[in-house]
Design a protein around this motif. Structure first.
Motif, PDB file in Angstrom:
ATOM      1  N   ASN A 151       0.807  -1.219   0.000  1.00  0.00           N
ATOM      2  CA  ASN A 151       0.000   0.000   0.000  1.00  0.00           C
ATOM      3  C   ASN A 151       0.840   1.269   0.000  1.00  0.00           C
ATOM      4  O   ASN A 151       0.294   2.376   0.069  1.00  0.00           O
ATOM      5  CB  ASN A 151      -0.955   0.015   1.202  1.00  0.00           C
ATOM      6  CG  ASN A 151      -0.217   0.099   2.539  1.00  0.00           C
ATOM      7  OD1 ASN A 151       1.005  -0.033   2.603  1.00  0.00           O
ATOM      8  ND2 ASN A 151      -0.957   0.298   3.610  1.00  0.00           N
ATOM      9  N   ASP A 152       2.166   1.117  -0.083  1.00  0.00           N
ATOM     10  CA  ASP A 152       3.058   2.272  -0.017  1.00  0.00           C
ATOM     11  C   ASP A 152       3.625   2.575  -1.395  1.00  0.00           C
ATOM     12  O   ASP A 152       4.226   1.702  -2.033  1.00  0.00           O
ATOM     13  CB  ASP A 152       4.188   2.005   0.979  1.00  0.00           C
ATOM     14  CG  ASP A 152       5.100   3.210   1.137  1.00  0.00           C
ATOM     15  OD1 ASP A 152       4.719   4.140   1.869  1.00  0.00           O
ATOM     16  OD2 ASP A 152       6.173   3.224   0.505  1.00  0.00           O
ATOM     17  N   ALA A 153       3.461   3.814  -1.843  1.00  0.00           N
ATOM     18  CA  ALA A 153       3.874   4.180  -3.202  1.00  0.00           C
ATOM     19  C   ALA A 153       5.379   4.060  -3.394  1.00  0.00           C
ATOM     20  O   ALA A 153       5.842   3.624  -4.459  1.00  0.00           O
ATOM     21  CB  ALA A 153       3.413   5.609  -3.514  1.00  0.00           C
ATOM     22  N   THR A 154       6.154   4.443  -2.390  1.00  0.00           N
ATOM     23  CA  THR A 154       7.613   4.366  -2.522  1.00  0.00           C
ATOM     24  C   THR A 154       8.069   2.912  -2.602  1.00  0.00           C
ATOM     25  O   THR A 154       8.906   2.555  -3.446  1.00  0.00           O
ATOM     26  CB  THR A 154       8.295   5.061  -1.335  1.00  0.00           C
ATOM     27  OG1 THR A 154       7.871   6.425  -1.284  1.00  0.00           O
ATOM     28  CG2 THR A 154       9.809   5.017  -1.480  1.00  0.00           C
ATOM     29  N   ALA A 155       7.510   2.069  -1.739  1.00  0.00           N
ATOM     30  CA  ALA A 155       7.858   0.643  -1.788  1.00  0.00           C
ATOM     31  C   ALA A 155       7.485   0.048  -3.138  1.00  0.00           C
ATOM     32  O   ALA A 155       8.253  -0.723  -3.728  1.00  0.00           O
ATOM     33  CB  ALA A 155       7.151  -0.107  -0.666  1.00  0.00           C
ATOM     34  N   LEU A 156       6.323   0.413  -3.662  1.00  0.00           N
ATOM     35  CA  LEU A 156       5.886  -0.112  -4.952  1.00  0.00           C
ATOM     36  C   LEU A 156       6.806   0.337  -6.078  1.00  0.00           C
ATOM     37  O   LEU A 156       7.031  -0.416  -7.035  1.00  0.00           O
ATOM     38  CB  LEU A 156       4.447   0.320  -5.235  1.00  0.00           C
ATOM     39  CG  LEU A 156       3.370  -0.451  -4.454  1.00  0.00           C
ATOM     40  CD1 LEU A 156       2.018   0.230  -4.606  1.00  0.00           C
ATOM     41  CD2 LEU A 156       3.298  -1.901  -4.932  1.00  0.00           C
ATOM     42  N   ALA A 157       7.345   1.542  -5.974  1.00  0.00           N
ATOM     43  CA  ALA A 157       8.288   2.013  -6.996  1.00  0.00           C
ATOM     44  C   ALA A 157       9.552   1.154  -6.986  1.00  0.00           C
ATOM     45  O   ALA A 157      10.073   0.773  -8.046  1.00  0.00           O
ATOM     46  CB  ALA A 157       8.630   3.482  -6.768  1.00  0.00           C
TER      47      ALA A 157
END
Length: 293
Positions: A151-157
């Protein structure tokens, strides 16, 4: 100083000993290990090949010195080298994403063992972070259909970057999604179809003192959880109960203070059987597993 036009070279062994001394004084948990990995990183070789480079030039020593200085300030080693290993792969890590831990190897091994003999298994990695678990499974099992969510945008990047790199290297691409494991509709289309659920969720109880590498550099939302560290785990248990097919399994990491609580949560779901707790290499409770009856 030069002799005969050659710059004086220094024994690598001495540079590693000095690095080890500095890191030990700084309170780094594994000073010799980190000193050798820093040397290998600077030289661009595997750690096991360091004895083949007995002498190094001054620029190498200076590069090591700068990295050792950063490590002595408790910057994670993986941030300095730019990668972390899990299974037979490495993934890129850095600011804003949780660094995979060596202890998670045991959870991965359990999952891969469960998949033996199953063709085209469906695997779900919850709270994927850097994508390491999902990508390690996809590498080991090219026939698997692997889903991953965070659910975290930075982790997903970071996970997307790593997924693209592994696909370019020839691994089967994973299916990466943005979603919150507290949402009961996440992966609803996979209910009853999944062979393996893996998860390394946030589980450290709020207020727990953690090493500076964690406190200063790991994203807090990937480390800490309310409810004695069990808030997210409760949702994972519920997801596993609905996602797994009969005979499928779930493996989830937890805090070493939760060696009884997490298995109890798994047993509270009647469809989950054969609940077991597992220890890490230091003998601490580290992850729990269950099968879908």
């Amino acid at each position: 100083m030069c002799q005969g036009g050659r710059v004086n070279r220094q024994p690598l062994r001495l540079a590693i000993l000095e690095a080890t001394r500095i890191l030990e004084q700084a309170g780094v948990a594994s000073p010799r290990n980190d000193a050798e990995l820093i040397a290998a990183h600077v030289l661009g070789v595997e750690r096991g090949r360091l004895p083949l480079t007995p002498l190094v030039d001054p620029p190498v020593v200076e590069s090591m010195r700068r990295l050792v200085e950063q490590r002595s300030k408790r910057v994670p080693l993986q941030h300095l080298t730019g990668w972390a290993a899990l299974g037979d792969i490495t993934v890129n890590v850095g600011a804003g994403v949780f660094v995979p831990r060596p202890e998670t190897e045991l959870l991965l091994e359990w999952g891969l063992k469960l998949l033996k003999g199953r063709e085209y298994p469906v695997v779900v990695d919850l709270c994927t972070g850097s994508g390491a678990l999902a990508l390690a499974v996809a590498h080991a099992r090219p026939d698997a259909v692997v889903y991953a969510v965070d659910n975290d945008a930075t982790a997903l990047a970071w996970a997307r970057h790593n997924a693209d790199a592994r696909a370019a290297a020839g691994d089967t691409p994973i299916r990466l999604y943005s979603g919150d494991v507290t949402d009961h509709t996440v992966f609803a289309e996979l209910d009853g179809l999944v062979d393996l659920v893996l998860c390394n969720p946030p589980y450290v109880p709020e207020g727990t003192q953690v090493p500076r590498e964690v406190a200063d550099h790991d994203p807090p939302q990937a480390v800490f959880a309310p409810g004695g560290g069990l808030a997210v785990i409760r949702h994972i248990v519920g997801m596993a109960a609905r996602l797994l097919r009969p005979g499928g399994g779930v493996a989830m990491e937890h805090d070493d203070t939760q060696g009884s609580a997490v298995p109890e949560l798994l047993r509270s779901r009647k469809v989950l059987t054969d609940v077991r707790g597992h220890q890490d290499l230091a003998g601490r409770p580290r992850f729990a597993t269950a099968l879908r009856g």
